[in-house]
Design an enzyme around this catalytic site. Structure first.
Site, PDB file in Angstrom:
ATOM      1  CG  ASP A 126      -2.290   0.520   0.978  1.00 20.94           C
ATOM      2  OD1 ASP A 126      -2.442   1.300   0.040  1.00 20.94           O
ATOM      3  OD2 ASP A 126      -3.222   0.201   1.756  1.00 20.94           O
ATOM      4  CG  ASP A 183      -9.457   2.483  -0.829  1.00 18.95           C
ATOM      5  OD1 ASP A 183      -8.403   2.443  -1.498  1.00 18.95           O
ATOM      6  OD2 ASP A 183      -9.501   2.283   0.398  1.00 18.95           O
TER       7      ASP A 183
HETATM    8  C1  GLA Z   1      -5.903   1.552   1.442  1.00 17.37           C
HETATM    9  C2  GLA Z   1      -6.060   0.563   0.291  1.00 17.37           C
HETATM   10  C3  GLA Z   1      -7.179  -0.412   0.616  1.00 17.37           C
HETATM   11  C4  GLA Z   1      -6.891  -1.145   1.913  1.00 17.37           C
HETATM   12  C5  GLA Z   1      -6.645  -0.146   3.038  1.00 17.37           C
HETATM   13  C6  GLA Z   1      -6.110  -0.798   4.308  1.00 17.37           C
HETATM   14  O1  GLA Z   1      -7.009   2.388   1.558  1.00 17.37           O
HETATM   15  O2  GLA Z   1      -6.308   1.237  -0.902  1.00 17.37           O
HETATM   16  O3  GLA Z   1      -7.361  -1.335  -0.444  1.00 17.37           O
HETATM   17  O4  GLA Z   1      -5.767  -1.983   1.742  1.00 17.37           O
HETATM   18  O5  GLA Z   1      -5.695   0.855   2.653  1.00 17.37           O
HETATM   19  O6  GLA Z   1      -5.888   0.112   5.328  1.00 17.37           O
END
Ligand code: GLA
Length: 389
Positions: A126, A183
């Site tokens: 990430d 996301d």
């Molecule tokens: C980010 C990523 C998500 C998830 C969260 C976890 O937002 O884009 O897919 O992995 O972190 O905290």
């Protein structure tokens, strides 16, 4: 070679965020087998954020949360491997993960070694808490290199949300898939936005490295932790059908984000549909050729080009097969269609397409030179064809 085809699996984040533990993961593995997800091709079981203790140990290594994972991660890996599946874990290019657990910045080689010692097969990486002084591309190259040096074959799922146009460089630094978007959330507007933003950015997506447009939301119906946004309603079955069909047409990694233990029949059938999965997993991994906005009509009126929310696309598959996708991403009923000559089959050539409908209940009007369809809001139709000469 890893990731010859778009990776398929399950990830804990969309449905469970921090509410993860050994029991959930083992139950998920069992459900993936009992309910035929594994046999449909979903092989990776990925634990996302919130699996670690907040502090590293005296050797600088990450430590699994002792309450959530009392037997540690090698135990989980052994269980997953004993069932013929693969194990994925999560870390972050920054100093902390998005949920505030240790990140790998400055610890890349230690962490890669730790993951390898737990027999991890896949690392999602990430981008939170990334230092301003750091260089994003170098950080991903460093972890990619560390994984390659770890002594284990580990798929590198680089999740950097589209920062610095990853479609231009992630393949080069050795990633096997790269998140190109922020996301996803559990509403059709999110699916639509992702597709509209990414549909012209799949040119680097091919065997060995794939554009990851996020874990899927199919089957969540507002449960879980990626919400459906204020003022939005839950996704319908049709919304999920179109969502999955798009991920298949674009050769995107298919990572289930719903709870496979409790998926309803509709989404279970959808996510394990062999014909859709075959389109996604076609060995040539081509991204679709998008014809829009040709031939878009408002229902009952003459041709108009105003609503750009219908999408007509073809995906060239191996063995003289093609998938034709007709999508209405808009919120009103729309007609759309395609002239065969615009998909490379002029009628004057004597060649003709032989169609097989794969998905969608709308009726297709097949003419000698074109086909047309009227699609309800968010609806799609997928048709496979071969060309006979
Ligand atoms: C980010 C990523 C998500 C998830 C969260 C976890 O937002 O884009 O897919 O992995 O972190 O905290």
């Amino acid at each position: 070679m890893l990731a010859q085809k778009p990776p398929m699996g399950w990830n804990s984040w969309n449905s469970f965020t921090s509410k993860i533990d050994e029991k959930l993961i083992l139950e998920t593995v069992d459900a993936m087998i009992e309910k035929d997800y594994r046999d449909a091709g979903y092989e990776y079981v990925v634990i996302d954020d919130c699996w670690a203790e907040h502090a590293r140990n005296e050797k600088g290594e990450m430590v699994p949360d002792k309450e959530k994972f009392p037997h540690g991660m090698k135990y989980i890996a052994d269980y997953i491997h004993s069932k013929g599946m693969k194990f994925g874990m999560y870390s972050c290019a920054g100093a902390c993960t998005c949920a505030g657990y240790p990140g790998s910045y400055g610890y890349e080689y230690i962490d890669a070694k730790t993951f390898a010692s737990w027999d991890v097969d896949y690392l999602k990486y990430d981008f939170c808490s990334f230092p301003q002084s750091g260089d994003c591309k170098t950080a991903y190259l460093t972890m990619s290199s560390a994984l390659r040096a770890s002594g284990r074959e580990i798929l590198f799922s680089a999740c950097n949300w589209g920062q610095e146009e990853p479609w231009k460089w992630m393949r080069s630094i050795g990633a096997h898939m790269y998140r190109s978007t922020g996301d996803i959330f559990d509403h059709f507007t999110s699916v639509r936005e992702i597709i509209m933003l990414q549909s012209d950015k799949f040119y680097a997506s091919a065997p060995g490295c794939h554009n990851d447009i996020d874990m899927m939301i199919a089957g969540m119906y507002g449960n879980g932790n990626v919400g459906f946004g204020e003022g939005n309603s839950k996704c319908s079955d049709v919304d999920y059908e179109t969502h999955f069909a798009l991920w298949c047409m674009f050769s995107a990694p298919l990572i289930i984000g719903g709870d496979v233990r409790n998926m309803n029949d509709f989404c279970h059938k959808l996510l394990t549909n062999p014909e859709l999965i075959a389109i996604n997993q076609d060995e040539e991994c081509r991204n679709p050729y998008i014809l829009s906005p040709m031939g878009e009509t408002l229902v009952g009126s003459s041709i108009t080009y105003i609503d750009k929310k219908t999408r007509v696309m073809i995906k060239v598959l191996s063995n003289n097969e093609f998938a034709l996708g007709l999508f209405n991403l808009g919120d009103t009923e729309m007609g759309c269609g395609v002239f065969y000559e615009d998909i490379g089959i002029p009628i004057s050539s004597g060649a003709k397409p032989v169609f097989k409908e794969i998905l969608g209940s709308a009726n297709v009007n097949y003419g000698d030179a074109s086909l047309g369809i009227s699609l309800k809001p968010h609806e799609c139709k997928l048709i496979k064809y071969r060309i006979e000469i």
